[in-house]
Every structure is written in C-alpha cells, then in structure tokens.
Design an enzyme around this catalytic site. Structure first.
Site, PDB file in Angstrom:
ATOM      1  N   LYS A 152       1.078  -1.161   0.243  1.00 33.33           N
ATOM      2  CA  LYS A 152      -0.092  -0.126   0.126  1.00 33.33           C
ATOM      3  C   LYS A 152       0.970   1.271   0.055  1.00 33.33           C
ATOM      4  CE  LYS A 152      -3.793  -2.459   2.250  1.00 33.33           C
ATOM      5  NZ  LYS A 152      -4.369  -2.692   3.657  1.00 33.33           N
TER       6      LYS A 152
ATOM      7  N   GLN B 277      -4.715  -1.880   9.767  1.00 30.98           N
ATOM      8  CA  GLN B 277      -4.527  -3.200   9.039  1.00 30.98           C
ATOM      9  C   GLN B 277      -5.129  -4.154   9.958  1.00 30.98           C
ATOM     10  OE1 GLN B 277      -3.436  -3.395   5.777  1.00 30.98           O
ATOM     11  NE2 GLN B 277      -3.679  -5.747   5.912  1.00 30.98           N
TER      12      GLN B 277
ATOM     13  N   ASP C 164     -10.949   2.655   4.152  1.00 32.11           N
ATOM     14  CA  ASP C 164     -11.238   1.318   4.014  1.00 32.11           C
ATOM     15  C   ASP C 164     -12.894   0.862   3.831  1.00 32.11           C
ATOM     16  OD1 ASP C 164      -9.339  -0.780   4.144  1.00 32.11           O
ATOM     17  OD2 ASP C 164      -8.975  -0.410   6.318  1.00 32.11           O
TER      18      ASP C 164
HETATM   19  N1  GUN Z   1      -6.652  -7.040   6.180  1.00 30.13           N
HETATM   20  C1  GUN Z   1      -7.101  -7.832   4.886  1.00 30.13           C
HETATM   21  N2  GUN Z   1      -7.485  -7.040   4.063  1.00 30.13           N
HETATM   22  C2  GUN Z   1      -7.896  -5.783   4.696  1.00 30.13           C
HETATM   23  C3  GUN Z   1      -8.291  -4.571   4.114  1.00 30.13           C
HETATM   24  O1  GUN Z   1      -8.927  -4.436   3.063  1.00 30.13           O
HETATM   25  N3  GUN Z   1      -8.007  -3.438   4.827  1.00 30.13           N
HETATM   26  C4  GUN Z   1      -7.781  -3.576   6.308  1.00 30.13           C
HETATM   27  N4  GUN Z   1      -7.606  -2.279   7.087  1.00 30.13           N
HETATM   28  N5  GUN Z   1      -6.999  -4.591   6.570  1.00 30.13           N
HETATM   29  C5  GUN Z   1      -7.149  -5.773   5.796  1.00 30.13           C
END
Ligand code: GUN
Length: 282
Positions: free
Chosen positions: A55, A99, A122
């Site tokens: 990211k 996350q 998100d």
């Molecule tokens: N863990 C797995 N997929 C995601 C996501 O799309 N966002 C976040 N914050 N954590 C994740």
C-alpha cells in the site's frame, strides 16, 4: 478458454490516472499538498507486513505521501484509541487505515468505530457501512469496489444476472452482495453452512468466491460461460499463492476469470488509492 481479467494491468492504469489527477488538482490549487495516508500496523503478522508495504508503494506511484505507524503486539486498546483520536484531529492526515487482523485481545469493532468516517478509506466504519447499505456511499469498500470496476472494464453486464457470492464476511462477502444488488444483479450469498453449494454455483452467471480455501471451486461447480472472480489469497500445498478456484480446469469452462495473484488484489489496492484521493478532495 476464458479471457483473463487482468487486474494488475487495470490497476496500473487507474493509478496512473490518479497520479495525473493529483497533479492537475495541485496545479489548479484545489490541493495544497499531496493526499496523505497513515497506516497502523499492530503486531508481527507477516502477511499484513507485506500488504502494508504494498500500500505504501501504491501511494508513491499515485503521488501520495504515506506513513506507517508500527506498534508492538501487546499494544493496549487505550494506546491505539489515543493514536486514532490524534490522527482524526490531524488536518495533515486524509486517510487512516488500521490493518486487520488485529492481535487477539484487541476489539476490532471498537477500533474501527473510533476512526473518523471521513478518513475511513477502508469503508469499515458503521456510518460508512450504513451509507453503503442505503445506496449513498461516501467511500466504497475496496475489494468489492475493485471487483465491480474490473467487471466494468471488461464490459461484463450485471443487470438481471444470477450472481453468487461465496463468503459472508464484513470486508468482502456482504458489501460485494450489496454492490452487485445495486447494479441490478440477482444475488445469492452462500457460506460455510450452505447445503449443496454446487446447486447454487452452477446457476451463477457471475460467481465470486471469497472464502480462503484452495480448491473450493471446481469445474463441475461452474456453469459454461460463467464469469468467475476469485477474491481469495491462499498459500497452496506447493507453497505457491492461489485462490479458492481450481484455475486450470475452471478456465476451460468460464468466459472470464481472474488470476491469483494479479486479479482482484491489485484492484483492491487501486480502489484504496481512489478512496484516499476522494478523502483528500473533501
Ligand atoms: N486485512 C485484509 N484486508 C484488509 C483490508 O482491506 N483493509 C484492512 N485494513 N485490513 C485488511
């Protein structure tokens, strides 16, 4: 033989487009500084570490700035909430992403609730989940939005089609069903307690699997000419990355299919970048 839904290529194009728009907005004085993402990573989950690094790279490709706050496994709820409160107040921060999964003992719901809905790139905050349900989304949840964009890029019609989603998670299954419904698909959600899963999947014009079990979807479960989207990211017995779908046999029957990796994953990350850009333009 199915056409490959090339998420890696489409995501790259989306990020290039965002980079251009950010530069245009900056030149036109609509943006005083680049959009800024703060990612919170608690603990030492190796998969999460890779996701967070990817990211950060996406942000750089889009001309965004980003920062990762790494916290130890034994971080308390109070400490994490204090951090989020300060990021909420910080006008130099446009997007906050915590996350998941969080280490055991930290209440995910309480943490996600604390993030300012306007910075919730998100789309996990209940306000944003509610807006999505009401058909008035501020942000769109990244993975389902990435699937929808990929289908649109290949001009795959959804209206009136039988769409079957396997998986009912808050992150993928449920919002996926909502976006497909909003696009006039006829949607069925299947899950671990579904009896005779194949009876449902064989009826699907569009089949989305988001379970996390290699080999779950086999060719006999897929209708001829179906569009097959594999959201899962598993490590197979051979150590290679794979999804839920038995790709080699299913691609013989499907009309379109996503590869793993290189399908939905890059699209998810591109949608995160779109959400961050949107948050910065508020
Ligand atoms: N863990 C797995 N997929 C995601 C996501 O799309 N966002 C976040 N914050 N954590 C994740």
């Amino acid at each position: 033989m199915a056409i490959i839904l090339d998420g890696a290529r489409v995501a790259k194009e989306i990020k290039q487009q965002i980079r251009k728009e950010v530069a245009d907005m900056h030149a036109a004085y609509y943006l005083a500084r680049p959009p800024h993402l703060v990612t919170i990573l608690v603990g030492n989950n190796p998969a999460s570490q890779i996701y967070v690094r990817n990211k950060a790279r996406d942000c750089e490709e889009c001309g965004f700035t980003n920062e990762t706050v790494e916290l130890p496994e034994d971080t308390t709820r109070g400490k994490l909430l204090n951090l989020i409160v300060s990021l909420n107040k910080n006008q130099g921060v446009d997007g906050i992403l915590c996350q998941l999964p969080l280490p055991e003992g930290l209440d995910e719901w309480a943490i996600l609730n604390a993030i300012d809905p306007g910075k919730d790139v998100d789309c996990f905050h209940p306000e944003n989940v509610g807006r999505l349900t009401a058909g008035r989304p501020a942000f769109k949840p990244c993975t389902p939005a990435g699937v929808m964009r990929l289908l649109a890029e290949y001009s795959i019609p959804i209206a009136g089609k039988n769409c079957v989603v396997i998986g009912r998670s808050n992150i993928v299954g449920k919002p996926m069903a909502q976006l497909l419904t909003a696009a006039d698909g006829t949607v069925t959600i299947c899950h671990s307690r579904t009896e005779n899963l194949a009876a449902f999947t064989r009826n699907a014009d569009i089949l989305v699997s988001a379970v996390g079990r290699p080999g779950l979807v086999t060719a006999d479960m897929v209708k001829d000419g179906a569009v097959v989207v594999d959201v899962a990211m598993n490590r197979g017995l051979d150590g290679k990355l794979c999804g839920d779908v038995d790709f080699d046999t299913v691609q013989e029957k499907a009309s379109y299919i996503t590869p793993v990796p290189g399908g939905v994953g890059p699209m998810t990350r591109a949608m995160l970048m779109e959400n961050l850009f949107k948050a910065a333009m508020r």
